[in-house]
Design a protein around this motif. Sequence first.
Motif, short mmCIF file in Angstrom:
data_model
loop_
_atom_site.label_atom_id
_atom_site.label_comp_id
_atom_site.label_asym_id
_atom_site.label_seq_id
_atom_site.Cartn_x
_atom_site.Cartn_y
_atom_site.Cartn_z
N ASN A 252 -3.28 -10.59 12.13
CA ASN A 252 -4.59 -10.61 11.46
C ASN A 252 -4.60 -9.99 10.07
N ALA A 253 -3.53 -9.30 9.67
CA ALA A 253 -3.52 -8.61 8.39
C ALA A 253 -2.11 -8.24 7.97
N LEU A 254 -1.95 -8.07 6.64
CA LEU A 254 -0.71 -7.57 6.07
C LEU A 254 -0.95 -6.12 5.66
N ILE A 255 -0.11 -5.19 6.16
CA ILE A 255 -0.30 -3.77 5.89
C ILE A 255 0.92 -3.25 5.14
N LEU A 256 0.68 -2.60 4.00
CA LEU A 256 1.73 -1.98 3.21
C LEU A 256 1.60 -0.47 3.37
N GLY A 257 2.71 0.20 3.57
CA GLY A 257 2.67 1.65 3.78
C GLY A 257 3.80 2.37 3.10
N ALA A 258 3.53 3.60 2.68
CA ALA A 258 4.55 4.47 2.07
C ALA A 258 4.34 5.88 2.59
N PHE A 259 5.42 6.54 3.00
CA PHE A 259 5.34 7.86 3.61
C PHE A 259 6.24 8.83 2.86
N GLY A 260 5.62 9.85 2.28
CA GLY A 260 6.37 10.87 1.57
C GLY A 260 6.41 12.16 2.36
N GLU A 261 7.05 13.19 1.78
CA GLU A 261 7.17 14.46 2.48
C GLU A 261 5.83 15.19 2.55
N THR A 262 4.98 15.00 1.57
CA THR A 262 3.71 15.73 1.53
C THR A 262 2.49 14.85 1.69
N ASP A 263 2.65 13.55 1.56
CA ASP A 263 1.48 12.67 1.62
C ASP A 263 1.94 11.26 2.00
N ASN A 264 0.97 10.41 2.31
CA ASN A 264 1.28 9.01 2.58
C ASN A 264 0.12 8.15 2.11
N THR A 265 0.38 6.86 1.96
CA THR A 265 -0.65 5.93 1.51
C THR A 265 -0.40 4.58 2.16
#
Length: 294
Positions: A252-265
């Motif tokens: 139903n959707a395309l999800i992009l993700g990024a995970f850092g040491e202190t934050d994520n988006t």
Amino acid sequence: SVRVTDEERAAVEELQARGVTGPYQRVVVLGKFLLPALKGIGTGRLRFSTDNIVETEYEHGGIHAHWFIAPFVSEEDTLTWNKNAEALLKPVTETVLARFTLLSDILKPVIEAQVRLVTAINIVVSRGGWNMVSVDPSHVALLEMALDHHYFSIYSPPAEEQRLAIHSEELWDFIRKRPRNTDIELQLTENHLVANSEGETARLERQQWGGPTAPKIKFTHLAEVPLKVDVLKFLKDAAALTDHVFFLFHPNALILGAFGETDNTHMKITRDQMMRYTAPSTIINAYALHYLAQ
């Protein structure tokens, strides 16, 4: 042993008219040494000694200076240089195989996209247009770009398909200086790609073709996202956190993700935001941000 030219004969006659007696002799001097000595002459003189030492003396702006410059070749070499001077000064001509003209606004982003990834741009020139296929030095990313002949205001293709490679930095150095909506004229010869625009010319040497064959890939999952969905902004924000980004294809959707040491988006793009979306199953993959950002 060398024929005296009309120009030399006239120069000798002028010297004789001034009372300067011979013998007269040709001397070859490196311009990089002689030019600084002559550049600032206000009043001065130039003399050649019997052993070919050149003396220049000038006075300019309160400075009085002498330059003494030794010849850089032997007398035998000097004769050879004079004998072949006419041939050496003739411009090198090459057969033009193809001619093209297109706007800087079209060519600039095409070259810019490649110069960030590859050192040499591989180009196939045919009747239908230009096709460029290049791989980065680490063989992680393959970039394929096509310029159809309709993008050119003048497209005079070669009689036979031409394959060439051009150093990307040299081509970009010329292209990036062009103002918007400026015509760029290109000529393809046996040994060069000659670029001309606004009176400036660059002769780019053709290198050996090193282009790969574009792979035939069957894509099982496909998302066509319009530019108004700012995926590029997400990738730039993600680059501040980490060096990888995740793509999750959900039915139903395309999800992009990024995970850092202190934050994520993350960014979610729904099916109705896309022009086309095919996801028969759920898959997730990680890719290097460096290449996607470029």
